[in-house]
Enzyme design. Sequence first.
Site, short mmCIF file in Angstrom:
data_model
loop_
_atom_site.label_atom_id
_atom_site.label_comp_id
_atom_site.label_asym_id
_atom_site.label_seq_id
_atom_site.Cartn_x
_atom_site.Cartn_y
_atom_site.Cartn_z
CG PHE A 79 1.63 -3.84 3.07
CD1 PHE A 79 1.68 -2.45 2.97
CD2 PHE A 79 2.83 -4.54 3.11
CE1 PHE A 79 2.90 -1.79 2.92
CE2 PHE A 79 4.04 -3.89 3.07
CZ PHE A 79 4.08 -2.51 2.97
CB THR A 80 2.13 -2.69 -1.89
OG1 THR A 80 2.25 -3.87 -2.66
CG2 THR A 80 3.31 -2.54 -0.95
#
Length: 148
Positions: A79-80
């Site tokens: 998700f980063t």
Amino acid sequence: MIAVIQRVKNASVTIDEALHSKIDNGLLILLGVKEGDSERDAELLSNKISKLRIFSDENDKMNLSVIDVSGSVLVVSNFTLLANYKKGNRPDYMNGAKPDEANRLYEYFCSHISQFVPTEKGIFGADMKIELLNDGPVTIVMDSEVLK
């Protein structure tokens, strides 16, 4: 949906100090799912990645796909990749899909690409340690929005 694609000699995922998955020659794919992504985004990316000609042929030209070289893929949720870093020094991740939807689309992506190439994966949301031997290096960032 954003994918960071790395051509690797090998890659592995370790979770809680235990080897979870491993591939040899192939692609490590870090996958970020954005709010608003759909199955279509997963299909566009997996179709393109599986046919992407980034492996060397007998003339040392990048002319072969992961399918052509009988390679594998290792897909890791990340998700980063969706970090918003415009303001301040602490990124926010508000552009990411909600966890249930992100996991569903991550699993869908993995299922779809596995139709073309042997596929290993991490565990969505787990604290994973990734090891890889990058080949080249060849690293491509791909956004499903560009493919629409």
